[in-house]
Design a protein around this motif. Sequence first.
Motif, PDB file in Angstrom:
ATOM      1  N   MET A 168       0.802  -1.212   0.000  1.00  0.00           N
ATOM      2  CA  MET A 168       0.000   0.000   0.000  1.00  0.00           C
ATOM      3  C   MET A 168       0.839   1.267   0.000  1.00  0.00           C
ATOM      4  O   MET A 168       0.360   2.336   0.319  1.00  0.00           O
ATOM      5  N   ALA A 169       2.141   1.109  -0.330  1.00  0.00           N
ATOM      6  CA  ALA A 169       2.990   2.312  -0.333  1.00  0.00           C
ATOM      7  C   ALA A 169       2.459   3.293  -1.360  1.00  0.00           C
ATOM      8  O   ALA A 169       1.833   2.888  -2.341  1.00  0.00           O
ATOM      9  N   ALA A 170       2.671   4.566  -1.115  1.00  0.00           N
ATOM     10  CA  ALA A 170       2.244   5.574  -2.075  1.00  0.00           C
ATOM     11  C   ALA A 170       2.924   5.270  -3.410  1.00  0.00           C
ATOM     12  O   ALA A 170       4.051   4.790  -3.442  1.00  0.00           O
ATOM     13  N   GLN A 183       4.386   6.856  -5.718  1.00  0.00           N
ATOM     14  CA  GLN A 183       5.674   7.434  -6.094  1.00  0.00           C
ATOM     15  C   GLN A 183       6.838   6.756  -5.372  1.00  0.00           C
ATOM     16  O   GLN A 183       7.974   6.850  -5.785  1.00  0.00           O
ATOM     17  N   GLN A 184       6.519   6.068  -4.259  1.00  0.00           N
ATOM     18  CA  GLN A 184       7.589   5.388  -3.528  1.00  0.00           C
ATOM     19  C   GLN A 184       7.693   3.930  -3.944  1.00  0.00           C
ATOM     20  O   GLN A 184       8.521   3.180  -3.457  1.00  0.00           O
ATOM     21  N   ASN A 232      -5.773   8.341 -12.935  1.00  0.00           N
ATOM     22  CA  ASN A 232      -7.035   9.064 -12.782  1.00  0.00           C
ATOM     23  C   ASN A 232      -7.335   9.798 -14.089  1.00  0.00           C
ATOM     24  O   ASN A 232      -6.437  10.381 -14.703  1.00  0.00           O
ATOM     25  N   ALA A 269      -5.325  10.739 -19.042  1.00  0.00           N
ATOM     26  CA  ALA A 269      -5.208  10.243 -17.672  1.00  0.00           C
ATOM     27  C   ALA A 269      -3.966  10.814 -17.000  1.00  0.00           C
ATOM     28  O   ALA A 269      -3.005  11.199 -17.662  1.00  0.00           O
ATOM     29  N   VAL A 270      -3.991  10.876 -15.685  1.00  0.00           N
ATOM     30  CA  VAL A 270      -2.949  11.550 -14.898  1.00  0.00           C
ATOM     31  C   VAL A 270      -2.413  10.606 -13.824  1.00  0.00           C
ATOM     32  O   VAL A 270      -3.174   9.843 -13.226  1.00  0.00           O
ATOM     33  N   ARG A 288      -5.956  -0.305  -0.787  1.00  0.00           N
ATOM     34  CA  ARG A 288      -5.954   0.989  -1.483  1.00  0.00           C
ATOM     35  C   ARG A 288      -6.650   0.864  -2.834  1.00  0.00           C
ATOM     36  O   ARG A 288      -7.502   1.686  -3.200  1.00  0.00           O
TER      37      ARG A 288
END
Lengths: 551, 108
Positions: free
Chosen positions: B1-3, B5-6, B20, B66-67, B88
């Motif tokens: 569940m790490a963000a 970007q990490q 998204n 998408a982003v 998540r």
Amino acid sequence: MYVYDEFDRTFLAERVAEFRDQVTRRLDGALNEDEFKPLRLMNGVYLQLHAYMLRVAIPYGTLSAHQLRRMAHVARVYDRGYGHFTTRQNIQFNWIKLDNLPDAMAELAEVGVHGIQTSGNCIRNVTTDQWAGAVPGEFDDPRIWAEILRQYSTLHPEFTYLPRKFKIAITAAGHDRAAIKVHDVGLRLHRNDVGELGFEVLVGGGLGRTPFVGKSIRPFLPARELLSYIEAIMRVYNQYGRRDNIYKARIKILVHEIGAEAFAEAVEAEWEAIRDGALHLSDEMIADIRSRFVYPAYEALEDEPAEFVAAMGDPRFATWFANSVHAHKVPGYSIVTISLKPVGAPPGDATADQMDTIADLADAYAFGEIRVGHEQNLCLPSVARRDLPELWRRLDAAGLATPNVNLVNDIIACPGLDYCALANARAIPVAQEIAKRFADLDKARGIGRLHINISGCINACGHHHVGHIGILGVEKNGQEFYQITLGGRADEQAQLGTLLGPAVSYDQVPGLVEDVVATYMELRATPQELFVDTVARLGVEPFKERVYAAH
Amino acid sequence: MAAPQQQKLKVNGPVTVTANRLTDGVVVWRTAAGGWSTDIAEAAIVTTAPEAIALLESASTPHNEAVGAYVAPVVLSGNGAIGPGNLRERIRVAGPTFALPGAEPHAS
Ligand code: HEM
Ligand code: SF4
């Protein structure tokens, strides 16, 4: 209320037009996301887990009924029918589409509110006591000084790209409701021995990854020197704050690394050089700002009018009164807190209908004024006591009279993993589940004042470090776990909580909190001793022994 | 569940690329045909790090649909149905885990 001038209105309209153009260019591909993202963030637009979020500042937590009604409208037309009040005197809309954002912002701008500087490495919304100007015993209305700072810091070219975000809070009453000791700069307004108005200045407080309680660097700063002194602080921070490591960039790390004394010396040296310059506040400037705060036309009223005395015979009214109403500086008036924490609801959320109701009630009974507090509740700062019974009946009908302010189910919680892209774990459902365990409000009242604060990650948006019971979501092997701290507090005796023991799973949290509270009920010296005082007296060990034995 | 970007690209199991949607933030998945879908059932699934990186790169070339594309775990059930691979991602598919207080918006 503060009356904004033409400059503010024109500026906001221009800013919305500019953003509309930026959105158009993003949508047709002329701007890519790397170019667009900083532009949207400058207007308070984030991309969350599953939608765009718009963060709107409520300067010093003061809203007019007209503004709140407009927020209800924005929630209803552009969002999913609700808004979320945060710990920073902001409101967030969670589901606005990018192509609707310029319209939503234009509607907000018409009533003088916006999301500028609610994001980014700038001076954020200056926060203060939600009871400002109404509470007895205040040294001055802190909003006047917050407004001076707002005007000074808005679009300040030198402080738009600080090493990191910067938060200032002001308190002017004996009891600190603004949590000034956990802000980058905390200002305590008071008077010195000869009656002059001034600030005690604290720096380097803050939560997040490395929490610190702020340090006092000046016991008394004459109030009219506010801007030059803040500028000196900002300059020292801007020059020496770390930019190489985002986790070490806040002013609290700088103050910690060089020491409060050395920091204070650097500030004083800078201040000496600029204190008599353009930032010196003249009496006329202060008087001008002061004159734009319009206070209610209070009448000479009784404290115990017949309507009020009769209503006190109704135990439900009496309970709500005891829990949600506070003495006002003017006889015959009260300060009313509106709990946005009905048991089992997401803390801080208000539906569009509720916002409209509160706006109507503010118009009818509270001089059209509403306040937002960092506890994620609202407040009507000036209500005639004769109107309290009728106000209560109407709040009750709208589900807004839960008498749980400051009790165990008046929980502060960040959005957590249900909304936030940075989260490790959920926060809102944890709050809902705990609140349900204490749904019996008679029992909750027996427990007394008890603040539970929950954050879904180390960033500490839910102020978990300073909760009497703090709950921090962490991730272990893809599962949600929670660290519990006890004994934190955010008031004038601010301190960080102490870790109770190993993190526990999602399912264990509500039971563990129940056990902590039960242990307190056994161990408290008297029924008057507050939870946080029992923890201060005994430490966390007795709690740890009982709680972990049970789990 | 790490963000995201990490996230280090360690692929041990089926993954997809998700993002998204630009216009409204709605969660989308990269399809095998090189487009985006709001239905996870249409997601392109890969199982090795090089494939995942290639899929991510295809999704991250300048585009306007998408982003914030990233690699996310999925689970495949016996009949081949695709589901989100962690909490998540489950929340991204199903929305917040509690009832939302308001109603649907009026504006399109
Ligand atoms: C898009 C959603 C949000 C994001 C991305 C976000 C991000 C962050 C980050 C990264 C920090 C740590 C800053 C640092 O230490 O440098 C932080 C701190 C904080 N945020 Fe948020 N936040 C969000 C929503 C909220 C909400 C909803 C609230 C209020 C309920 C809030 C209130 C705070 C507060 C009080 C702090 C602690 C201040 C401090 O570190 O001194 N934030 N936030
Ligand atoms: S504390 Fe973490 S999870 Fe909660 S809102 Fe802040 S960044 Fe998101």
